[in-house]
Design a protein around this motif. Structure first.
Motif, mmCIF file in Angstrom:
data_model
loop_
_atom_site.group_PDB
_atom_site.id
_atom_site.type_symbol
_atom_site.label_atom_id
_atom_site.label_comp_id
_atom_site.label_asym_id
_atom_site.label_seq_id
_atom_site.Cartn_x
_atom_site.Cartn_y
_atom_site.Cartn_z
ATOM 1 N N GLY A 131 0.827 -1.215 0.000
ATOM 2 C CA GLY A 131 0.000 0.000 0.000
ATOM 3 C C GLY A 131 0.850 1.250 0.000
ATOM 4 O O GLY A 131 0.532 2.243 -0.670
ATOM 5 N N MET A 132 1.960 1.178 0.724
ATOM 6 C CA MET A 132 2.880 2.319 0.765
ATOM 7 C C MET A 132 3.407 2.595 -0.653
ATOM 8 O O MET A 132 3.406 3.732 -1.116
ATOM 9 C CB MET A 132 4.037 1.977 1.703
ATOM 10 N N ALA A 133 3.826 1.539 -1.330
ATOM 11 C CA ALA A 133 4.392 1.705 -2.677
ATOM 12 C C ALA A 133 3.326 2.197 -3.655
ATOM 13 O O ALA A 133 3.584 3.078 -4.494
ATOM 14 C CB ALA A 133 4.980 0.380 -3.156
ATOM 15 N N GLU A 134 2.112 1.620 -3.523
ATOM 16 C CA GLU A 134 1.051 1.984 -4.457
ATOM 17 C C GLU A 134 0.674 3.460 -4.310
ATOM 18 O O GLU A 134 0.331 4.119 -5.283
ATOM 19 C CB GLU A 134 -0.150 1.065 -4.219
ATOM 20 N N SER A 135 0.746 3.974 -3.077
ATOM 21 C CA SER A 135 0.435 5.393 -2.852
ATOM 22 C C SER A 135 1.611 6.281 -3.253
ATOM 23 O O SER A 135 1.423 7.304 -3.927
ATOM 24 C CB SER A 135 0.111 5.633 -1.376
ATOM 25 N N LEU A 136 2.806 5.857 -2.859
ATOM 26 C CA LEU A 136 4.006 6.674 -3.125
ATOM 27 C C LEU A 136 4.226 6.912 -4.616
ATOM 28 O O LEU A 136 4.751 7.946 -5.015
ATOM 29 C CB LEU A 136 5.236 5.949 -2.581
ATOM 30 N N ARG A 137 3.857 5.918 -5.420
ATOM 31 C CA ARG A 137 4.182 6.069 -6.851
ATOM 32 C C ARG A 137 3.509 7.297 -7.453
ATOM 33 O O ARG A 137 4.062 7.931 -8.339
ATOM 34 C CB ARG A 137 3.858 4.804 -7.636
ATOM 35 N N TYR A 138 2.305 7.660 -6.921
ATOM 36 C CA TYR A 138 1.648 8.880 -7.428
ATOM 37 C C TYR A 138 2.416 10.117 -6.985
ATOM 38 O O TYR A 138 2.581 11.067 -7.731
ATOM 39 C CB TYR A 138 0.215 8.978 -6.892
ATOM 40 N N GLU A 139 2.869 10.077 -5.710
ATOM 41 C CA GLU A 139 3.546 11.253 -5.153
ATOM 42 C C GLU A 139 4.888 11.499 -5.826
ATOM 43 O O GLU A 139 5.320 12.638 -5.984
ATOM 44 C CB GLU A 139 3.753 11.059 -3.635
ATOM 45 N N LEU A 140 5.553 10.405 -6.229
ATOM 46 C CA LEU A 140 6.929 10.542 -6.720
ATOM 47 C C LEU A 140 7.038 10.651 -8.235
ATOM 48 O O LEU A 140 8.070 11.100 -8.746
ATOM 49 C CB LEU A 140 7.778 9.360 -6.219
#
Ligand code: NAP
Length: 279
Positions: free
Chosen positions: A166-175
């Motif tokens: 979940g962390m990766a799935e969310s972070l990918r939008y931010e980064l």
């Protein structure tokens, strides 16, 4: 922080930081990147395990314990000072905790999350300012088939791996606007010394014994770490849109899960994981 001089030759190489590199998949991943001409920061929580890289010209052994945030910040600062930057972070370090949720002590669960989830996020946070400044980089989380699928008596491990997904799935939008890629590597079994700290719990002992038997049997068919390290490398350098990189055995199980109605999947899982095998 240790004082290093930046070697101009090493500055021309791409740089990867790999956590949990003392053995298993982490060590195989160090070898994979090193053999492809990268500068590698290999981290271990036990400083004795750093000796294996003493004298290696392109591998820097660095102490990093996911439960110790100062060690994380120091490790990242040391690597940036020595190699000038970090192009790829492989969040590989992880531990197992298993047993029935009913019997699981909350402090043990918190400790597990503190290291596996919060610690992994702390390493990620530490490398991001440098990656953002350069508008390039990749964060690769090694999760597991257990990050996609609930498993009996392995909930603490499953919960932590779901959290990293979940962390990766969310972070990918931010980064994405900063040119930083986020990837997941999802192995099934890997032939390493990875083990779960099992808590004993009487009401479930027969099913737990059957599961442990199944897991021991499964290790014979598990993939060698060198093969999974190639998947980690592929995920790290990929420029395409793929976000998840399951190993081929994990992919087969995920396909079965996607195709079967949930009650049938549950019965299959129960039959394969929790029924004692004839000895
Ligand atoms: N083996 C499998 O079947 C399997 C399947 C799917 C996914 N995975 C995942 O693959 C990754 C690598 O595991 P592996 O199979 O190579 O097992 P491993 O040999 O036990 O490697 C785990 C690594 O993580 C390190 N580690 C554990 N807790 C840590 C902490 N608090 N701080 C820093 N480092 C810590 C260990 O260090 P120490 O040497 O000090 O313990 C070790 O280097 C893990 O994320 C695991 O969940 C494994």
């Amino acid at each position: 922080m240790t004082q290093h001089t930046i070697d101009p030759e090493s500055q021309r190489r791409r740089v990867v930081l790999i956590t949990g590199a003392s053995g298993g998949l982490g060590k195989a991943t160090v070898d994979q990147f090193e053999s492809r001409g990268w500068s590698v920061a290999a981290t271990a929580r036990d400083p004795h395990n750093l000796n294996q890289w003493k004298g290696a010209s392109n591998i820097l052994g660095v102490h990093l314990d996911l439960s110790d945030h100062a060690s994380i910040d120091n490790a990242v600062a040391d690597v940036e000072e020595r190699f000038g930057r970090i192009d790829v972070l492989v969040n590989n370090a992880g531990s197992g905790l298993a047993g029935s949720l009913e019997a699981m002590s909350l402090p043990a669960l918190q400790k597990h999350f503190e290291a596996n989830v919060v610690g992994t996020l702390a390493v990620t946070k530490a490398v991001l300012p440098g990656m953002r400044r350069r508008r390039a980089g990749a964060i690769v989380n090694v999760t597991s088939i257990a990050g996609r699928l609930g498993l009996p008596f392995m909930a603490p491990y499953v919960m932590a791996k779901f959290a990293l997904e979940g962390m990766a799935e969310s972070l990918r939008y931010e980064l994405a606007p900063f040119g930083i890629k986020v990837r997941l590597v999802e192995p099934s079994g890997i032939r390493t010394n990875f083990g779960h700290a099992w808590i004993s719990n009487a009401p479930y002992e027969h099913e737990i014994a059957a599961l442990q038997q199944h897991m021991a049997h499964g290790m014979n068919k598990a993939m060698p770490p060198e093969k999974v390290a190639r998947v980690v490398y592929r995920a790290s350098v990929s420029t395409g849109p793929a976000f998840r990189f399951p190993t081929h055995d994990a992919r087969a199980l995920l396909l079965i899960k996607a195709l079967l109605p949930d009650p049938i999947m549950q019965s299959l899982m129960r039959a394969s994981l929790l029924k004692a095998r004839p000895s």
